[in-house]
Scaffold this active site. Structure first.
Site, PDB file in Angstrom:
ATOM      1  N   SER A 246       0.817  -1.187   0.000  1.00 48.32           N
ATOM      2  CA  SER A 246       0.000   0.000   0.000  1.00 48.32           C
ATOM      3  C   SER A 246       0.865   1.257   0.000  1.00 48.32           C
ATOM      4  CB  SER A 246      -0.937  -0.056   1.204  1.00 48.32           C
ATOM      5  OG  SER A 246      -1.953   0.883   1.076  1.00 48.32           O
ATOM      6  N   ASP A 473      -8.814  -3.870  -6.242  1.00 51.56           N
ATOM      7  CA  ASP A 473      -8.289  -3.310  -4.997  1.00 51.56           C
ATOM      8  C   ASP A 473      -9.053  -2.023  -4.666  1.00 51.56           C
ATOM      9  OD1 ASP A 473      -6.653  -1.850  -3.080  1.00 51.56           O
ATOM     10  OD2 ASP A 473      -4.992  -3.164  -3.620  1.00 51.56           O
ATOM     11  N   HIS A 501      -7.314  -5.715  -0.786  1.00 55.78           N
ATOM     12  CA  HIS A 501      -6.207  -4.774  -0.853  1.00 55.78           C
ATOM     13  C   HIS A 501      -4.887  -5.508  -0.675  1.00 55.78           C
ATOM     14  CE1 HIS A 501      -3.964  -1.166  -0.615  1.00 55.78           C
ATOM     15  NE2 HIS A 501      -3.698  -1.264   0.668  1.00 55.78           N
TER      16      HIS A 501
END
Length: 532
Positions: A246, A473, A501
């Site tokens: 991320s 995502d 995610h």
């Protein structure tokens, strides 16, 4: 996104009936690079066909003032029940004035390579955020649950970035004030509610300035990436090997842009696109959450007990919006002293979008909320905010705002600009658009001007870098991974066709095998490799 209090980019891991945000759970946060080090930053390339800024590497010669930091030796001690080792890394508060600004103390942890096989070096991990504790992620997950073959060959390493958890943590509000902040209406229906929301943003920003003034202007992604290079040297490694999820992909890409010749094996999972401005980042992420909701809704409406009824995903979205509106008018009891407000309910739903394994929890929570019991949705919201059962908050959201507001100029400067953009955000997400548009206003009231701006990261001369993108995502849309892989001169894209995610260690043998092979052999996957 820009620093919305709703979204962060760290990653959600569902463990049992509770959601634990390990950092593997991404939230929104944001992205972008901070050119806080005035000695480096984006360079104007004059490219009229796209973003005109290119991220420039730092000089390879080490300044005299920084040599003591690079030469330091770490003193390790047992920690976390003797299963790990911990140490403290010194870094300058201000890389431009290392002698005048004083030092920061950064928390570092290590799990030595277990064998068998030859040790390949150190593997630094970061779960995202910004604001997720890398040390907590290592000790609670990566150090024991990463693939055994990887843990056998690498010392697993984590450093909490400056401003985060054990590294001079940013603080902004008391726990009681944070409770009040999270309840404020994120989709204001009147001028008075707009005033309440902007007052909340000002109170939050003022609290950060009062409690964390020393470090508040020095928690940019560029500075955190420079800290990683100091750590690399202190560990005795010539190259940096790294897995970032991320927001951690932005941190890793920034490192590659600053120090391309020191790049070893870099895995950037759930990638961010550093070339986007804050408004575009927020809008893209809003669309990402809509995509994730539609995937959840498609699964839900095919079940007889779906709390959003049967029929189309659009109808399910309308029913969810109706539930939010009902809660806005009549907050729902939770079995505690706290009521479930519309903003807390929205955060609870968004929290469950990070991992499809949370969908059963969300269905049960929505069913309960329709029956006037908001306890389960409140727990999902609390997990997102990292609020524990005693009512104490981790510093994740404080660090998240501090980094995001420093890394990019605000998406919006005032409520009038939000009003003009609401339709655009609602087009991106009929379910979440309005709330997420207003969430993107928070940096407008920040006390420290942004030091970063959008830019392309090319990292010319870096070793092969593996970029991973998941097609549905919610927090880091797949298009961002495509964009980053194309910007990086040595970027290789691995696509996971699925939900949730990030992709590594989330159940796909194809993804895990591909990444493991790269980490163990330096061999990137074939072009356009896809996993399902």
């Amino acid at each position: 996104m820009d620093t919305s209090r709703l979204l962060r980019t760290s990653s959600t891991v569902v463990v049992t009936a509770a959601l634990l945000i390990s950092g593997c759970a991404s939230g929104t946060a944001t992205p972008r690079a901070a050119a806080s080090a005035r000695s480096q930053g984006p360079v104007d390339t004059g490219d009229a066909a796209g973003p005109a800024q290119r991220f420039a590497p730092l000089p390879t010669d080490l300044p005299v003032e920084l040599r003591p930091y690079y030469a330091q030796k770490l003193t390790w001690r047992s920690c976390a029940g003797d299963r790990f080792e911990c140490a403290t890394l010194r870094a300058p508060l201000d890389y431009d004035r290392p002698r005048a600004g004083g030092d920061l103390k950064l928390a570092v942890s290590r799990k030595k390579a277990t064998g068998p096989g030859k040790r390949l070096g150190s593997l630094l991990v970061n779960p995202g955020g910004p604001g997720g504790s890398a040390v907590g992620y290592l000790q609670g997950y990566a150090g024991t649950r990463y693939p055994a073959a990887v843990r056998a060959r690498y010392d697993m390493i984590a450093v909490d970035p400056r401003g985060v958890a054990g590294s001079e943590p940013i603080s902004c509000l008391s726990d009681a004030d944070m409770d009040a902040y999270t309840r404020v209406d994120m989709s204001p229906d009147s001028p008075s509610e707009v005033g309440e929301l902007t007052d909340a943003y000002r109170t939050f920003a003022d609290g950060c300035a009062k409690r964390s003034g020393k470090v508040l202007g020095h928690v940019s992604t560029v500075e955190a990436a420079r800290d990683m290079d100091v750590l690399r040297a202190a560990l005795g490694d010539d190259k940096l090997h790294y897995v970032g999820a991320s927001y951690g992909t932005f941190l890793g890409a920034t490192y590659a842009g600053l120090f391309p010749s020191r790049v070893g094996r870099l895995v950037l999972d759930g990638a961010l696109d550093p070339s986007l401005d804050a408004r575009r980042v927020n809008r893209d992420q809003t669309a990402g959450f809509q995509t994730a909701f539609e995937s959840f809704a498609k699964d839900c409406v095919g079940r007889a007990d779906c709390p959003l009824g049967t029929g189309s995903t659009a109808a399910a979205g309308d029913r969810l919006k109706a539930l939010f509106q009902r809660i806005d008018t009549h907050p729902v009891p939770t079995g505690t002293s706290r009521e479930l407000t519309e903003s807390l309910a929205t955060t609870g739903v968004i929290s469950a979008m990070y991992d499809e394994r949370a969908w059963p929890l969300l269905r049960a929570a929505l069913r309960a909320a329709r029956n006037n019991d908001g306890g389960s949705l409140l727990k999902l919201s609390d997990a997102y905010y990292e609020r524990d059962q005693r009512g104490s908050y981790a510093n994740l959201m404080y660090a998240n705002s501090a980094v995001n507001c420093l890394d990019l100029p605000p998406a919006f400067r005032n409520p009038a600009e939000v009003h003009s953009a609401v339709a655009e955000f609602k087009e991106a997400s009929p379910v979440f658009g309005e709330s997420l548009a207003w969430a993107a206003l928070s940096c407008a009231y920040w006390s420290v001007p942004a030091t970063g701006r959008p830019h392309r990261i090319e990292a010319q001369g870096a070793a092969p870098i593996l970029v991973v993108g998941t097609t549905r995502d919610p927090a880091t849309p797949y298009a961002w991974a495509q964009a980053l892989a194309s910007q990086l001169s040595s970027g290789h894209l691995l696509t996971y066709e699925g939900d949730g995610h990030t992709a590594y260690t989330r159940g796909s043998d194809c993804v895990d095998t591909t990444i493991n092979d790269y980490l163990l052999t330096t061999t990137p996957p074939p072009a356009a490799r896809k996993c399902t």
